[in-house]
Design a protein around this motif. Sequence first.
Motif, PDB file in Angstrom:
ATOM      1  N   PRO A   1       9.496   5.543   2.589  1.00 31.63           N
ATOM      2  CA  PRO A   1       9.541   6.317   1.339  1.00 31.63           C
ATOM      3  C   PRO A   1      10.029   5.527   0.129  1.00 31.63           C
ATOM      4  O   PRO A   1       9.563   5.763  -0.988  1.00 31.63           O
ATOM      5  N   ASP A   2      10.932   4.587   0.330  1.00 28.13           N
ATOM      6  CA  ASP A   2      11.466   3.828  -0.806  1.00 28.13           C
ATOM      7  C   ASP A   2      10.537   2.707  -1.263  1.00 28.13           C
ATOM      8  O   ASP A   2      10.772   2.093  -2.294  1.00 28.13           O
ATOM      9  N   ALA A   3       9.484   2.436  -0.515  1.00 25.75           N
ATOM     10  CA  ALA A   3       8.578   1.338  -0.848  1.00 25.75           C
ATOM     11  C   ALA A   3       7.456   1.760  -1.788  1.00 25.75           C
ATOM     12  O   ALA A   3       6.857   0.923  -2.455  1.00 25.75           O
ATOM     13  N   ILE A   4       7.188   3.045  -1.854  1.00 27.10           N
ATOM     14  CA  ILE A   4       6.036   3.550  -2.602  1.00 27.10           C
ATOM     15  C   ILE A   4       6.473   4.018  -3.986  1.00 27.10           C
ATOM     16  O   ILE A   4       7.360   4.852  -4.127  1.00 27.10           O
ATOM     17  N   LEU A   5       5.818   3.483  -5.008  1.00 22.38           N
ATOM     18  CA  LEU A   5       6.117   3.870  -6.387  1.00 22.38           C
ATOM     19  C   LEU A   5       5.201   4.982  -6.883  1.00 22.38           C
ATOM     20  O   LEU A   5       5.553   5.715  -7.802  1.00 22.38           O
ATOM     21  N   GLY A   6       4.022   5.079  -6.310  1.00 22.57           N
ATOM     22  CA  GLY A   6       3.072   6.092  -6.744  1.00 22.57           C
ATOM     23  C   GLY A   6       1.734   5.870  -6.071  1.00 22.57           C
ATOM     24  O   GLY A   6       1.561   4.942  -5.276  1.00 22.57           O
ATOM     25  N   SER A   7       0.782   6.723  -6.408  1.00 24.96           N
ATOM     26  CA  SER A   7      -0.555   6.598  -5.836  1.00 24.96           C
ATOM     27  C   SER A   7      -1.568   7.198  -6.793  1.00 24.96           C
ATOM     28  O   SER A   7      -1.216   7.967  -7.692  1.00 24.96           O
ATOM     29  N   ALA A   8      -2.814   6.837  -6.570  1.00 25.06           N
ATOM     30  CA  ALA A   8      -3.910   7.372  -7.377  1.00 25.06           C
ATOM     31  C   ALA A   8      -5.181   7.335  -6.537  1.00 25.06           C
ATOM     32  O   ALA A   8      -5.299   6.536  -5.604  1.00 25.06           O
ATOM     33  N   GLU A   9      -6.099   8.210  -6.872  1.00 28.18           N
ATOM     34  CA  GLU A   9      -7.414   8.205  -6.234  1.00 28.18           C
ATOM     35  C   GLU A   9      -8.468   8.055  -7.310  1.00 28.18           C
ATOM     36  O   GLU A   9      -8.359   8.647  -8.381  1.00 28.18           O
ATOM     37  N   PHE A  10      -9.468   7.244  -7.005  1.00 28.65           N
ATOM     38  CA  PHE A  10     -10.598   7.087  -7.911  1.00 28.65           C
ATOM     39  C   PHE A  10     -11.853   6.989  -7.063  1.00 28.65           C
ATOM     40  O   PHE A  10     -11.961   6.102  -6.209  1.00 28.65           O
TER      41      PHE A  10
ATOM     42  N   VAL B   1      -2.339   2.630  -3.777  1.00 27.58           N
ATOM     43  CA  VAL B   1      -0.915   2.898  -3.612  1.00 27.58           C
ATOM     44  C   VAL B   1      -0.146   1.795  -4.333  1.00 27.58           C
ATOM     45  O   VAL B   1      -0.406   0.610  -4.117  1.00 27.58           O
ATOM     46  N   TYR B   2       0.783   2.202  -5.191  1.00 29.10           N
ATOM     47  CA  TYR B   2       1.614   1.263  -5.936  1.00 29.10           C
ATOM     48  C   TYR B   2       2.886   1.004  -5.131  1.00 29.10           C
ATOM     49  O   TYR B   2       3.601   1.938  -4.775  1.00 29.10           O
ATOM     50  N   VAL B   3       3.138  -0.269  -4.850  1.00 29.20           N
ATOM     51  CA  VAL B   3       4.188  -0.673  -3.918  1.00 29.20           C
ATOM     52  C   VAL B   3       5.216  -1.542  -4.636  1.00 29.20           C
ATOM     53  O   VAL B   3       4.860  -2.372  -5.474  1.00 29.20           O
ATOM     54  N   ARG B   4       6.478  -1.367  -4.273  1.00 25.17           N
ATOM     55  CA  ARG B   4       7.531  -2.255  -4.784  1.00 25.17           C
ATOM     56  C   ARG B   4       7.246  -3.673  -4.291  1.00 25.17           C
ATOM     57  O   ARG B   4       6.951  -3.865  -3.106  1.00 25.17           O
TER      58      ARG B   4
ATOM     59  N   VAL C   1       5.304  -6.634   2.188  1.00 19.02           N
ATOM     60  CA  VAL C   1       5.101  -7.078   3.578  1.00 19.02           C
ATOM     61  C   VAL C   1       5.347  -5.917   4.539  1.00 19.02           C
ATOM     62  O   VAL C   1       4.576  -5.714   5.484  1.00 19.02           O
ATOM     63  N   ASP C   2       6.382  -5.130   4.293  1.00 18.79           N
ATOM     64  CA  ASP C   2       6.676  -3.981   5.159  1.00 18.79           C
ATOM     65  C   ASP C   2       5.540  -2.961   5.127  1.00 18.79           C
ATOM     66  O   ASP C   2       5.134  -2.429   6.167  1.00 18.79           O
ATOM     67  N   VAL C   3       5.033  -2.687   3.939  1.00 23.72           N
ATOM     68  CA  VAL C   3       3.946  -1.715   3.804  1.00 23.72           C
ATOM     69  C   VAL C   3       2.683  -2.232   4.489  1.00 23.72           C
ATOM     70  O   VAL C   3       2.034  -1.506   5.252  1.00 23.72           O
ATOM     71  N   ALA C   4       2.340  -3.484   4.247  1.00 23.92           N
ATOM     72  CA  ALA C   4       1.137  -4.052   4.863  1.00 23.92           C
ATOM     73  C   ALA C   4       1.264  -4.086   6.386  1.00 23.92           C
ATOM     74  O   ALA C   4       0.309  -3.767   7.105  1.00 23.92           O
TER      75      ALA C   4
ATOM     76  N   ARG D   1     -10.588   2.605   3.731  1.00 23.39           N
ATOM     77  CA  ARG D   1     -10.103   1.529   2.865  1.00 23.39           C
ATOM     78  C   ARG D   1      -8.857   2.010   2.145  1.00 23.39           C
ATOM     79  O   ARG D   1      -8.694   3.200   1.905  1.00 23.39           O
ATOM     80  N   ILE D   2      -8.033   1.044   1.776  1.00 22.56           N
ATOM     81  CA  ILE D   2      -6.876   1.350   0.944  1.00 22.56           C
ATOM     82  C   ILE D   2      -6.648   0.167   0.015  1.00 22.56           C
ATOM     83  O   ILE D   2      -6.910  -0.986   0.381  1.00 22.56           O
ATOM     84  N   CYS D   3      -6.204   0.471  -1.164  1.00 22.24           N
ATOM     85  CA  CYS D   3      -5.888  -0.554  -2.152  1.00 22.24           C
ATOM     86  C   CYS D   3      -4.387  -0.498  -2.414  1.00 22.24           C
ATOM     87  O   CYS D   3      -3.854   0.564  -2.736  1.00 22.24           O
ATOM     88  N   LEU D   4      -3.719  -1.629  -2.237  1.00 18.86           N
ATOM     89  CA  LEU D   4      -2.293  -1.727  -2.541  1.00 18.86           C
ATOM     90  C   LEU D   4      -2.144  -2.507  -3.837  1.00 18.86           C
ATOM     91  O   LEU D   4      -2.787  -3.547  -4.014  1.00 18.86           O
ATOM     92  N   LYS D   5      -1.296  -2.011  -4.731  1.00 15.77           N
ATOM     93  CA  LYS D   5      -1.088  -2.677  -6.014  1.00 15.77           C
ATOM     94  C   LYS D   5       0.398  -2.943  -6.205  1.00 15.77           C
ATOM     95  O   LYS D   5       1.219  -2.052  -6.013  1.00 15.77           O
ATOM     96  N   VAL D   6       0.694  -4.181  -6.575  1.00 14.99           N
ATOM     97  CA  VAL D   6       2.078  -4.605  -6.766  1.00 14.99           C
ATOM     98  C   VAL D   6       2.223  -5.149  -8.182  1.00 14.99           C
ATOM     99  O   VAL D   6       1.533  -6.105  -8.553  1.00 14.99           O
ATOM    100  N   GLY D   7       3.099  -4.547  -8.963  1.00 12.88           N
ATOM    101  CA  GLY D   7       3.384  -5.048 -10.301  1.00 12.88           C
ATOM    102  C   GLY D   7       4.252  -6.297 -10.215  1.00 12.88           C
ATOM    103  O   GLY D   7       5.181  -6.364  -9.417  1.00 12.88           O
TER     104      GLY D   7
END
Length: 174
Positions: free
Chosen positions: A17-26, A32-35, A40-43, A86-92
């Motif tokens: 729960p603490d790894a996820i900053l947000g999500s979006a669908e298109f 999924v926006y990840v810290r 590495v933990d999420v992947a 499929r899933i897209c992970l995005k890291v700022g």
Amino acid sequence: MALDNATVLERLRAALPDAILGSAEFRGDLSVYVRPERIVDVARFLRDDPELRFNFLENLCGVDYLGREPRFEVVYHLISFTNRSRICLKVGVDEHNPSVPSLTGLWPGANYHERETFDMFGIIFTGHPCLERILMPEDWEGHPLRKDVPLGAEEVAFTFNQDRIYAHKPFAKE
């Protein structure tokens, strides 16, 4: 059977729960926006979870959003062939400390993708086994896909003009 995005997101949020900053669908694709420190933990979770099985890193790339904070983003596309999902992970990634942990320990195929992203954007993948230029010449200064790099900096060498171009290179004077 294809997984629905709500199930994937629910399992991910329940596990980390603490790894996820947000999500979006298109258009049906989940992002999924990840810290950065938790990528590495999420992947690993997405790869190793027996129901999700996102075991293929299709690609990763860098994006420069000049004028936005964080300026850079690393985008990872994962596929679960078993679940046809499929899933897209995005890291700022911060402009002043452009680093994110490497995924080469999970997917050795991330090696060249991370090297290319480093070469083009200057994003450092900590823990990478050999983070060095892969596309640009060794004497190249800067990172050419950054939006603040001026255009038209260097002529491309071909067989018909390489002697003239190489005569101006630092290695030609040795």
